[in-house]
Design a protein around this motif. Structure first.
Motif, short mmCIF file in Angstrom:
data_model
loop_
_atom_site.label_atom_id
_atom_site.label_comp_id
_atom_site.label_asym_id
_atom_site.label_seq_id
_atom_site.Cartn_x
_atom_site.Cartn_y
_atom_site.Cartn_z
N GLY A 81 0.81 -1.21 0.00
CA GLY A 81 0.00 0.00 0.00
C GLY A 81 0.84 1.26 0.00
O GLY A 81 0.57 2.20 -0.76
N ASP A 82 1.88 1.29 0.84
CA ASP A 82 2.75 2.46 0.88
C ASP A 82 3.57 2.61 -0.39
O ASP A 82 3.86 3.72 -0.84
CB ASP A 82 3.68 2.39 2.09
CG ASP A 82 3.10 3.12 3.29
OD1 ASP A 82 1.86 3.27 3.33
OD2 ASP A 82 3.87 3.54 4.19
N GLN A 83 3.98 1.47 -0.97
CA GLN A 83 4.72 1.54 -2.24
C GLN A 83 3.87 2.17 -3.33
O GLN A 83 4.35 3.01 -4.10
CB GLN A 83 5.17 0.14 -2.67
CG GLN A 83 6.28 -0.47 -1.84
CD GLN A 83 7.57 0.35 -1.88
OE1 GLN A 83 8.14 0.69 -0.86
NE2 GLN A 83 8.03 0.66 -3.08
N VAL A 84 2.59 1.78 -3.37
CA VAL A 84 1.67 2.36 -4.36
C VAL A 84 1.50 3.85 -4.10
O VAL A 84 1.52 4.67 -5.03
CB VAL A 84 0.31 1.64 -4.33
CG1 VAL A 84 -0.71 2.37 -5.20
CG2 VAL A 84 0.46 0.20 -4.80
N GLY A 85 1.32 4.23 -2.82
CA GLY A 85 1.19 5.64 -2.48
C GLY A 85 2.40 6.45 -2.88
O GLY A 85 2.28 7.57 -3.41
#
Length: 215
Positions: A81-85
């Motif tokens: 999720g953080d990588q996508v963000g």
């Protein structure tokens, strides 16, 4: 009769396993969506700490659930999720945040930016435990062109500490006398409170955006 009883037992086992899989997927999906799909900006509580703690409690009270499958899955979902963000922040930039945010959210983003530029690598780790910062720090890091591999390592540490750590805290909290017996009630309370706060946050943000449009 025996065949029917065996079939009924197999169906019950199947439904039980399907319920377990759905539980895992819902928890992992909410954790991912919190930052990866920006959902946490509008419902920060139900995608955050309360969800993980409640999921850990429920797992402790249900013998069909495995805490390590749940916890590791949460860590992976949080990391992705953080990588996508981060990637979205790098490609869409600050104008996208300004366009999608009301006055209150803009003030929060400004505070998150100061937090990020003050602490850098550590900001990504610490932000995991701060509801609003958890959502925006990956975006701000992407907008600020943080070195990808630095973000990768800080994201990994944060995902393990927060995702795996808090889920295990909820699970082992059930060892406290009386907690395991009331695990579903306690978990339900956390989830219900999170939903109420999330709805209130969404209403306030929507009102602020409407007022800004009117002005």
């Amino acid at each position: 009769m025996l065949h029917a009883a065996a079939l009924d037992s197999q169906m019950s086992d199947l439904l039980s396993h399907v319920g377990v899989v759905i539980f895992y997927l819902v928890v992992w999906g909410l954790v991912f969506a919190g930052t990866g799909l920006f959902v946490g900006a509008f419902i920060p509580f139900i995608t955050g700490d309360s969800l993980l703690f409640a999921a850990g409690l429920i797992t402790a009270a249900n013998e069909n659930l495995n805490i390590w499958i749940l916890a590791l899955g949460v860590g992976i979902a949080a990391f992705i999720g953080d990588q996508v963000g981060f990637i979205l922040g790098r490609h869409l930039g600050r104008p996208y945040l300004d366009k999608k945010s009301g006055p209150r959210m803009k003030r929060i983003i400004a505070r998150v930016e100061k937090f990020y530029y003050a602490y850098g690598w550590w900001a990504v780790v610490i932000a995991r435990f701060i509801p609003w910062a958890r959502v925006f720090v990956p975006w701000v890091a992407g907008i600020g062109n943080m070195n990808y591999f630095k973000f990768l390592t800080s994201n990994f540490v944060g995902a393990v500490a927060w995702g795996v750590g808090l889920t295990l805290v909820g699970y082992y909290a059930a060892s406290i006398p009386g907690v395991k017996a009331a695990a579903y009630v306690i978990a339900g309370f956390f989830i219900l409170a999170s939903i109420i706060f999330s709805i209130r946050t969404w209403i306030v943000e929507r009102r602020d955006r409407l007022q800004e449009s009117a002005n």
